[in-house]
Write a protein that holds these residues in place. Structure first.
Motif, PDB file in Angstrom:
ATOM      1  N   GLY A   1     -45.561 -41.546  25.877  1.00  0.00           N
ATOM      2  CA  GLY A   1     -46.701 -42.382  25.543  1.00  0.00           C
ATOM      3  C   GLY A   1     -48.038 -41.660  25.527  1.00  0.00           C
ATOM      4  N   GLN A   2     -48.041 -40.357  25.818  1.00  0.00           N
ATOM      5  CA  GLN A   2     -49.282 -39.584  25.823  1.00  0.00           C
ATOM      6  C   GLN A   2     -49.649 -39.180  24.394  1.00  0.00           C
ATOM      7  N   PRO A   3     -50.950 -39.057  24.102  1.00  0.00           N
ATOM      8  CA  PRO A   3     -51.355 -38.596  22.769  1.00  0.00           C
ATOM      9  C   PRO A   3     -50.823 -37.182  22.508  1.00  0.00           C
ATOM     10  N   ILE A   4     -50.348 -36.952  21.293  1.00  0.00           N
ATOM     11  CA  ILE A   4     -49.828 -35.631  20.938  1.00  0.00           C
ATOM     12  C   ILE A   4     -50.956 -34.601  20.927  1.00  0.00           C
ATOM     13  N   LEU A   5     -52.138 -34.993  20.476  1.00  0.00           N
ATOM     14  CA  LEU A   5     -53.291 -34.101  20.508  1.00  0.00           C
ATOM     15  C   LEU A   5     -53.673 -33.865  21.972  1.00  0.00           C
ATOM     16  N   GLY A   6     -53.606 -32.619  22.405  1.00  0.00           N
ATOM     17  CA  GLY A   6     -53.883 -32.265  23.791  1.00  0.00           C
ATOM     18  C   GLY A   6     -52.648 -32.225  24.675  1.00  0.00           C
ATOM     19  N   LEU A   7     -51.487 -32.547  24.133  1.00  0.00           N
ATOM     20  CA  LEU A   7     -50.237 -32.586  24.888  1.00  0.00           C
ATOM     21  C   LEU A   7     -49.743 -31.173  25.202  1.00  0.00           C
TER      22      LEU A   7
ATOM     23  N   ILE B   1     -54.354 -31.137  15.029  1.00  0.00           N
ATOM     24  CA  ILE B   1     -53.344 -31.730  14.153  1.00  0.00           C
ATOM     25  C   ILE B   1     -53.941 -31.752  12.749  1.00  0.00           C
ATOM     26  N   THR B   2     -53.253 -31.113  11.817  1.00  0.00           N
ATOM     27  CA  THR B   2     -53.808 -30.998  10.467  1.00  0.00           C
ATOM     28  C   THR B   2     -53.573 -32.246   9.616  1.00  0.00           C
ATOM     29  N   ASP B   3     -52.579 -33.050   9.954  1.00  0.00           N
ATOM     30  CA  ASP B   3     -52.286 -34.268   9.194  1.00  0.00           C
ATOM     31  C   ASP B   3     -53.207 -35.394   9.671  1.00  0.00           C
ATOM     32  N   PRO B   4     -54.131 -35.858   8.820  1.00  0.00           N
ATOM     33  CA  PRO B   4     -55.092 -36.875   9.250  1.00  0.00           C
ATOM     34  C   PRO B   4     -54.437 -38.209   9.644  1.00  0.00           C
ATOM     35  N   THR B   5     -53.240 -38.466   9.164  1.00  0.00           N
ATOM     36  CA  THR B   5     -52.577 -39.733   9.501  1.00  0.00           C
ATOM     37  C   THR B   5     -51.931 -39.702  10.887  1.00  0.00           C
TER      38      THR B   5
END
Length: 99
Positions: free
Chosen positions: A29-35, A10-14
């Motif tokens: 509810g799962q983290p988007i990173l790794g989804l 994910i390029t957006d740090p926020t």
């Protein structure tokens, strides 16, 4: 013979810790990173360049769409078409491979 795809960066740090709160399936509810956002995509029997039959998740709104994938420019780019019902009722994005 089945293609899947997940979000690796994910390029957006926020948004590094964002979760898929809008998802309605087991990804809720799962983290988007790794989804996993691409599932069950298979090579089309009639068109050697086309992959279809699976679905794609938009983690921004939690909606799941049918998907068609077509590599272009020798695999440097990927045309991703998400749609509801027929491929005519959708939109296409071009994803560019990171070298």
């Amino acid at each position: 013979g089945v293609l899947t795809g997940k979000i690796e960066k994910i390029t957006d740090p926020t948004k590094q810790t964002a979760k898929c709160d809008e998802c309605a399936d087991e990804r809720k509810g799962q983290p988007i990173l790794g989804l996993t956002i691409l599932r069950n995509v298979k090579k089309n029997g009639n068109d050697a360049e086309l992959w279809d039959g699976g679905d794609i998740l938009d983690p921004g709104n939690g909606k799941v769409y049918r998907v068609r994938l077509r590599p272009i420019d020798g695999g440097k780019k990927l045309e991703v078409r998400g749609f509801v019902g027929m491929p005519l009722l959708g939109r296409t994005q071009t994803w560019i491979r990171v070298e």
